[in-house]
Design a protein around this motif. Structure first.
Motif, PDB file in Angstrom:
ATOM      1  N   SER A  63       0.836  -1.206   0.000  1.00 24.99           N
ATOM      2  CA  SER A  63       0.000   0.000   0.000  1.00 24.99           C
ATOM      3  C   SER A  63       0.869   1.253   0.000  1.00 24.99           C
ATOM      4  O   SER A  63       0.593   2.212  -0.711  1.00 24.99           O
ATOM      5  N   ASP A  67       0.910   4.055  -2.707  1.00 25.95           N
ATOM      6  CA  ASP A  67       0.521   5.400  -2.289  1.00 25.95           C
ATOM      7  C   ASP A  67       1.586   6.429  -2.669  1.00 25.95           C
ATOM      8  O   ASP A  67       1.271   7.506  -3.172  1.00 25.95           O
ATOM      9  N   SER A  75      -5.469   7.776  -2.177  1.00 23.80           N
ATOM     10  CA  SER A  75      -5.656   7.518  -0.740  1.00 23.80           C
ATOM     11  C   SER A  75      -6.337   8.724  -0.083  1.00 23.80           C
ATOM     12  O   SER A  75      -7.175   8.556   0.799  1.00 23.80           O
ATOM     13  N   MET A  90      -4.902   5.429   5.300  1.00 19.34           N
ATOM     14  CA  MET A  90      -5.357   4.282   4.513  1.00 19.34           C
ATOM     15  C   MET A  90      -4.283   3.201   4.471  1.00 19.34           C
ATOM     16  O   MET A  90      -4.588   2.010   4.441  1.00 19.34           O
ATOM     17  N   VAL A  91      -3.015   3.613   4.440  1.00 24.30           N
ATOM     18  CA  VAL A  91      -1.913   2.647   4.454  1.00 24.30           C
ATOM     19  C   VAL A  91      -1.919   1.896   5.788  1.00 24.30           C
ATOM     20  O   VAL A  91      -1.812   0.662   5.821  1.00 24.30           O
ATOM     21  N   ILE A  93      -4.461   1.534   7.787  1.00 27.55           N
ATOM     22  CA  ILE A  93      -5.654   0.679   7.852  1.00 27.55           C
ATOM     23  C   ILE A  93      -5.423  -0.626   7.103  1.00 27.55           C
ATOM     24  O   ILE A  93      -5.734  -1.716   7.600  1.00 27.55           O
ATOM     25  N   ALA A  94      -4.826  -0.528   5.908  1.00 31.58           N
ATOM     26  CA  ALA A  94      -4.555  -1.738   5.120  1.00 31.58           C
ATOM     27  C   ALA A  94      -3.626  -2.658   5.906  1.00 31.58           C
ATOM     28  O   ALA A  94      -3.850  -3.875   5.992  1.00 31.58           O
TER      29      ALA A  94
ATOM     30  N   LEU B  34     -10.326  -2.846   0.612  1.00 30.63           N
ATOM     31  CA  LEU B  34      -9.126  -2.368   1.316  1.00 30.63           C
ATOM     32  C   LEU B  34      -7.891  -3.224   1.044  1.00 30.63           C
ATOM     33  O   LEU B  34      -6.768  -2.791   1.300  1.00 30.63           O
ATOM     34  N   SER B  35      -8.102  -4.445   0.519  1.00 31.16           N
ATOM     35  CA  SER B  35      -6.941  -5.283   0.198  1.00 31.16           C
ATOM     36  C   SER B  35      -6.114  -4.608  -0.888  1.00 31.16           C
ATOM     37  O   SER B  35      -6.644  -4.164  -1.900  1.00 31.16           O
ATOM     38  N   PRO B  36      -4.800  -4.524  -0.688  1.00 31.43           N
ATOM     39  CA  PRO B  36      -3.986  -3.874  -1.718  1.00 31.43           C
ATOM     40  C   PRO B  36      -3.982  -4.641  -3.041  1.00 31.43           C
ATOM     41  O   PRO B  36      -3.588  -4.092  -4.061  1.00 31.43           O
ATOM     42  N   PHE B  40      -9.083  -0.586  -3.869  1.00 28.75           N
ATOM     43  CA  PHE B  40      -8.860   0.700  -4.534  1.00 28.75           C
ATOM     44  C   PHE B  40      -7.394   0.947  -4.822  1.00 28.75           C
ATOM     45  O   PHE B  40      -7.059   1.681  -5.744  1.00 28.75           O
ATOM     46  N   TRP B  41      -6.508   0.298  -4.033  1.00 27.05           N
ATOM     47  CA  TRP B  41      -5.076   0.521  -4.277  1.00 27.05           C
ATOM     48  C   TRP B  41      -4.694   0.163  -5.701  1.00 27.05           C
ATOM     49  O   TRP B  41      -3.759   0.737  -6.258  1.00 27.05           O
ATOM     50  N   ALA B  44      -4.749   3.077  -7.957  1.00 28.57           N
ATOM     51  CA  ALA B  44      -3.823   4.182  -7.701  1.00 28.57           C
ATOM     52  C   ALA B  44      -2.737   4.152  -8.778  1.00 28.57           C
ATOM     53  O   ALA B  44      -1.815   3.351  -8.713  1.00 28.57           O
TER      54      ALA B  44
END
Lengths: 121, 800
Positions: A63, A67, A75, A90-91, A93-94, B34-36, B40-41, B44
Motif C-alpha cells: 500500500s 501510495d 488515498s 489508509m496505508v 488501515i490496510a 481495502l486489500s492492496p 482501490f489501491w 492508484a
C-alpha cells in the motif's frame, strides 16, 4: 523471536502467492491457516505474531509503495470518502487489517492442530 | 468441552471474513476494497501504469499503434478505418468505462438494475420518452448503411476487447465502490449515447407551462411577455439578409393551437435549460496570418469524468484530432489536415405534445378526425436491484409515445399526452461526423451535414483554402405561427406535422463580406426568414460576440483565446445603469449607499474578484422574482418570462403590460421604482457585513457522476456566468475550448475542464481544471507520423 520473524517472512510470501493465483481477496488466508497448522514448532502466541507481522508488513509495504507512487491522490480521496483526516491513514488501515487477518488465520491453523492433537491425547 | 476454545480463532476468522465480504447499503465489501491486491489501491496509478504494452485483438486486420502523450491524449495510428475504430473503442473504454456505462444506463432507463428503486422513476421517464424506441430506430438505420455499421460495430469490438481482459482487481474504482461488474458493450449503447445528447439538447420545450400560462394571463399578455423575437438580436444569419426561397407550406393552419381542455401535469426531469455554446470563424481578411481561425466552446454540465475525451485518429483516409464522446466513434468537434468544425446547440423546438382521446379503457385505439386509429403497446421491463422487475406499458400513437397518462404523473385517465419528437425518426448522425472527419473543403462539409437530424446544431466551418461557413442543421418541422408552443389537440389531423424545412433552406451563411460567422444559441435568423420557428434562444452572448468580432482586425490566436474568456455581461451593461438611475438613493442606508456607489463605477466584468458582479447578480435575481411573482405557483406548472423580457421591463417606458410590477401578496400597488428599491434592499441585506467576491458567491464546482464529494472538485476559482461568453456558472460551463488557426501547418489549441482519464486515482483525472479556470490552452498537435509526437508517455501496440 527468530521463529516469529521467520514465520512472518513465510506469511508474507504466502500472502503474495495467494494473491497471484486467486481473484478473491480472502483466499490467501487459507494458505496461512494451512501454514499455521503445519508450523508445529510454534506456540499459539508465536503463530499469531508471525501472521500479524507478516501480513501487516506485506500489505503495509504494498500500500505504501502504491501510495507514494500515486502521490497520495487516491488515498486522500478514499480517506475523504470514509471521513478520515488523511490519506496516509489508509496505508495504516490496510496494514492493520491485513495484520489482524493474518494473525487470526495463523492462530486458527495452530489452534485447530491443538484441537486435533488434544483429541488424540 | 475446554478444548473447543481452540475453535474460537477459526470461528472468529470466518466471522471477520464474512463481515468484510458483505455489502452494506452504500458501503462496498471492505475486505475486497481495502486489500492492496483487489481494492482501490489497484486503481492508484503510478509510474508502472504507463509502461509500453502489447495486446492482441483478434478482429484487427493489421497492427495499430496508440501513443499516449504527456496529457494522456491517445494518438491512434491504424492502417485502415476498421482497425482505427476498434482502437478508438478500446482506448476510450480504457480511459472512461464507468462513464460509458452510466450514460447508456441512464439513457436507456436501466440505472435501477444497479442502483435500485431510487432511480426507478427516472428510468420510467426515460423509457416513456421513447429512448429505447429511438435508439432501435437509429440502430436500424446504422445497420442499413455499410459505413456507419462498420464504424459502430468496430468501436464496440474495441470496447469489449478492453472489458474482456479486465480482472475484478482492475475494474474501474466506481465499479468497486458500487460493487458490480462492467456490462458487456452492445452496439445499441452508441445509439443510446446519441439519443441522450438529443434529449439533453432538445428537451427544452415549455409546451405544458406555456399552456398553463396562456390560461392564466390571456393571449394579449402572453404575446407581450413571451415574444418569439426581440429586434435587438444578432441572429446567426446576418440581419437583413434576403432569403432567395419562399416557404414551402405543408400545414397552413393548425386546428387549435392551444388546447384549453388541459389540466396541469407536473413536468420535472427536464434538463436545466441553461446549456449553450459559442462558436465562430473569422476569415483571412480579419487575421494576422490571412488564414481563417475557428473557435468553439460548447457549454454543458461540468462533470468528472469530463464529458469529452480528446482523441487523435490517423489512418490512410484521415488524420483528425479533437474531442469525442465516450461511447461513440469518430471525432465530434475538431479539425483535420484541411478543415476545422465546431457545434453549438440550435435550441429549436422539435418536441411537441398532443392530447390523445382514447376510444376504449384499454387504450387500444384513439380518435383522429372522428376516425379510429390503432395504438401499439411497448412493454418495458425495468430490472430493479434487489426487487422484482418493474413492467411499464407505454402506448405509442402515430405521433409517438404517450409519456404521461394516469399511470405516470397525470391525475386522470383523460390526460394522455403523446410526444412527437424528431429524435424518434430514423436518422444516421454518425455519418455526419464520419464525413466531417475526412472532409477536405466546403462541399464536403455541406454534404456531411445532410445526414444530421437531431439534435439540431449550428455547424461552424473553416478551411485552409480560406472558406468560412455556418449552417443550422437538423430536421425542423414547418410550422404555422405559435405551433408547438402549447399542448396540441391530438383529435385533429390538421395538427399533425407533415413537412420539414428542406436542407438548403435551413439558415446558412457562407463567406459573408463581414468576414466572420458565429452562433451562440441565438435565433438563427431575423423575421425575414420565410419559416416560423420557436425554441429557446439567447440574446446576450450573441450580441457580445458580434460586437467584438465586428470591431476586431488582425486577429491572432491569443485574441481568440482571450475572447473565449470574456467576462463582460450584456445583461448588466444594458440594465444596470437604468436600475441605478431609477432607484431612489435617498431611501438607502449607509451600507446600501456604499454598494450603490460601488455599482456605479463597475465595468460589467464578471471577473473572479469582482464584488460588484455578486451585488448585481443578486439584485437582478431578487428583482426578477419580485417582478414575476405572478408566475410563482406551487399548484400550477408555470414559466416566468426570460431575462430579455425582464430587461425590457426595466428599460422601456411604454408598450408593455407594466401591471406586472405589482407584487400580488401586498395590498398596495407597486411600481418599477418600488420593486427596484425593495430588491436592492433584499440584495444589500445579503452583503450586510461583508463583500463576497464573485467566484466565491457563484461557487463553481465539478461533480463526479456519483455526486460523491471525495471524487469531485468542490470549488473552482473561475469568473464568468450564464449569458456571458465565458459561460461558467455554478454547475455548467465551457466543456471544451478550442481555437484552430487554419495555416499551412494547422495551429490548434484546446483544453477540457477535467482530464483525459476517468480514474479518480489518476493524475490525469482533473489535472486540467486549474489551467482551464485560468484560461490556459494546450497545443493540439496532430502529426501524420507517430515519431513526431513530442513527450510520449507510453505506447500500446495492438495486433490481431
Amino acid at each position: 523471536m527468530g521463529r516469529i520473524i521467520w514465520g512472518a517472512i513465510v506469511c508474507a510470501f504466502l500472502t503474495w502467492l495467494g494473491s497471484l493465483f486467486f481473484d478473491k481477496w480472502y483466499v490467501f488466508l487459507t494458505l496461512l491457516v494451512v501454514y499455521g497448522w503445519l508450523g508445529k514448532k510454534k506456540n499459539l502466541g508465536q503463530a499469531w505474531w508471525s501472521g500479524f507481522i507478516g501480513v501487516f508488513a506485506w500489505w503495509g509495504t504494498i500500500s505504501l509503495i502504491k501510495d507514494l507512487n500515486n502521490n497520495h491522490i487516491l488515498s486522500n480521496r478514499i480517506a475523504e470518502l470514509m471521513h478520515l483526516p488523511a490519506g496516509s491513514l489508509m496505508v495504516i488501515i490496510a496494514a492493520v487489517l491485513g495484520g489482524l487477518l493474518g494473525g487470526l488465520a495463523m492462530l486458527s491453523g495452530r489452534s485447530l492442530r491443538k484441537l486435533v492433537q488434544d483429541e488424540k491425547n | 468441552m475446554k478444548k473447543f476454545v481452540y475453535l474460537i480463532p477459526l470461528l472468529l476468522l470466518l466471522g471477520v471474513v464474512f463481515a468484510l465480504n458483505k455489502k452494506f447499503e452504500g458501503i462496498p465489501r471492505l475486505g475486497m476494497f481495502l486489500s492492496p491486491y483487489t481494492g482501490f489501491w489497484q486503481n492508484a496509478e503510478g509510474k508502472g501504469s504507463y509502461k509500453d504494452l502489447k495486446l492482441k485483438i483478434p478482429e484487427l486486420k493489421d497492427e495499430v499503434n496508440i501513443v499516449f502523450d504527456e496529457r494522456m491524449v491517445p494518438h491512434i495510428y491504424a492502417q485502415n478505418e476498421h482497425d482505427l475504430y476498434i482502437a478508438q473503442g478500446y482506448v476510450t473504454a480504457r480511459l472512461r468505462l464507468f462513464q460509458m456505462e452510466m450514460i447508456w444506463r441512464a439513457a436507456s432507463g436501466s440505472l435501477s438494475e444497479i442502483v435500485g428503486e431510487k432511480t426507478l422513476e427516472m428510468d420510467r421517464y426515460n423509457r416513456r420518452n421513447g429512448m429505447g424506441y429511438a435508439a432501435e430506430k437509429l440502430i436500424d438505420a446504422i445497420e442499413s448503411d455499410s459505413v456507419a455499421k462498420e464504424m459502430v460495430n468496430a468501436y464496440g469490438i474495441g470496447v469489449n476487447a478492453y472489458i474482456s481482459q479486465l480482472k475484478p482487481a482492475n475494474y474501474p474504482l466506481e465499479y468497486k465502490l458500487l460493487d458490480f461488474a462492467p456490462t458487456k458493450w452492445e452496439v445499441i449503447n452508441t445509439a443510446y449515447l446519441l439519443k441522450h445528447m438529443a434529449y439533453m439538447l432538445t428537451a427544452l420545450e415549455d409546451d405544458i407551462e406555456n399552456t398553463n400560462n396562456l390560461k392564466l394571463i390571456g393571449e394579449a399578455d402572453f404575446e407581450a411577455l413571451f415574444r418569439d423575437y426581440w429586434p435587438e438580436q444578432e441572429p446567426i444569419v446576418q440581419k437583413g439578409t434576403v432569403f432567395d426561397f419562399t416557404r414551402q407550406d405543408s400545414i397552413q393552419t393548425a386546428d387549435s393551437i392551444a388546447l384549453t381542455s388541459f389540466n396541469n401535469i407536473y413536468y420535472d426531469n427536464k434538463p436545466d435549460g441553461i446549456i449553450g455554446s459559442n462558436n465562430w470563424a473569422v476569415s483571412g481578411s480579419k487575421t494576422v496570418t490571412k488564414k481563417p481561425i475557428l473557435c468553439n466552446d460548447p457549454h454543458l454540465q461540468l462533470n468528472l469524468p469530463s464529458i469529452w475525451v480528446e482523441m487523435h485518429l490517423n489512418c490512410p483516409s484521415m488524420n483528425v484530432r479533437g474531442v469525442s464522446l465516450p461511447g461513440a466513434p469518430a471525432v465530434i468537434i475538431g479539425f483535420n489536415d484541411y478543415i476545422a468544425w465546431g457545434v453549438t446547440n440550435a435550441g429549436r423546438d422539435v418536441r411537441d405534445w398532443y392530447k390523445i382521446e382514447f376510444v376504449d379503457g384499454q387504450k387500444n385505439s384513439y380518435y383522429q378526425d372522428g376516425i379510429k386509429k390503432y395504438a401499439t403497446k411497448r412493454i418495458e421491463e425495468i430490472k430493479v436491484k434487489g426487487q422484482e422487475s418493474f413492467f411499464d406499458t407505454v402506448i405509442y400513437t402515430h405521433q409517438g409515445p404517450v409519456v404521461y397518462d394516469e399511470n405516470f404523473r397525470a391525475n386522470n385517465s383523460t390526460q394522455n399526452l403523446a410526444l412527437r419528437w424528431t429524435a424518434h425518426d430514423p436518422s444516421n448522425e454518425f455519418l455526419t461526423f464520419y464525413e466531417l472527419n475526412q472532409a477536405k473543403n466546403l462541399d464536403d462539409y455541406l454534404d456531411a451535414l445532410k445526414n444530421f437530424t437531431c439534435p439540431g446544431q449550428n455547424f461552424v466551418f473553416a478551411s485552409k483554402s480560406g472558406d468560412i461557413a455556418i449552417q443550422e442543421q437538423g430536421k425542423f418541422p414547418i410550422k404555422p405561427k405559435n405551433f408547438g408552443k402549447f399542448v396540441l389537440d391530438g383529435n385533429s389531423s390538421k395538427n399533425d406535422i407533415s413537412g420539414y424545412i428542406p436542407f438548403d433552406e435551413n439558415p446558412r451563411m457562407i463567406n459573408p463580406a463581414r468576414g466572420y460567422v458565429f452562433s451562440a444559441n441565438q435565433q438563427p435568423t431575423d423575421t425575414l426568414y420565410p419559416y416560423y420557428y420557436n425554441g429557446m434562444f439567447e440574446y446576450f452572448r450573441s450580441r457580445r460576440i458580434n460586437d467584438l468580432l465586428s470591431a476586431m482586425k488582425s486577429i491572432g490566436i491569443k485574441d481568440m483565446e482571450m475572447m473565449q474568456q470574456d467576462n463582460y455581461s450584456y445583461i448588466a451593461a444594458t440594465s444596470l445603469p437604468i436600475m441605478l438611475q431609477q432607484t431612489d438613493k435617498s431611501q438607502l442606508n449607509g451600507r446600501e449607499v456604499e454598494i450603490y456607489n460601488t455599482l456605479r463605477t463597475w465595468d460589467f466584468q464578471y471577473s473572479v474578484n469582482s464584488k460588484e458582479a455578486s451585488f448585481f447578480e443578486e439584485w437582478f435575481t431578487q428583482f426578477y422574482s419580485l417582478l414575476w411573482d405572478e408566475f410563482d405557483s406551487k399548484d400550477n406548472d408555470l414559466i416566468s418570462p426570460e431575462d430579455i423580457t425582464t430587461i425590457h421591463f426595466i428599460t422601456d417606458s411604454t408598450g408593455l403590460p407594466f401591471k406586472y410590477f405589482d407584487i400580488k401578496a401586498t395590498p398596495q400597488v407597486e411600481t418599477k421604482q418600488d420593486i427596484l428599491l425593495k430588491s436592492f434592499k433584499l440584495m444589500a441585506a445579503k452583503f450586510k457585513d461583508n463583500d463576497i467576491e464573485w467566484a466565491n458567491f457563484k461557487h463553481t464546482h465539478i461533480d463526479h457522476l456519483t455526486r460523491l464529494p471525495a471524487l469531485s472538485r468542490n470549488f473552482v476559482n473561475v469568473g464568468g456566468n450564464l449569458n456571458i461568453i465565458n459561460a461558467t456558472n455554478a454547475t455548467h460551463g465551457p466543456s471544451w475550448r478550442m481555437v484552430v488557426s487554419l495555416e499551412d501547418k494547422i495551429n490548434a489549441f484546446g483544453i477540457i475542464p477535467g482530464g483525459q482519464s476517468g480514474n479518480p486515482g489518476s493524475r490525469f483525472y482533473d489535472n486540467e481544471i486549474d489551467d482551464w479556470a485560468q484560461g490556459k490552452y494546450y497545443p493540439l498537435d496532430a502529426p501524420n507520423n507517430l515519431n513526431n509526437i513530442e513527450n510520449k508517455l507510453f505506447t500500446i501496440k495492438l495486433n490481431k
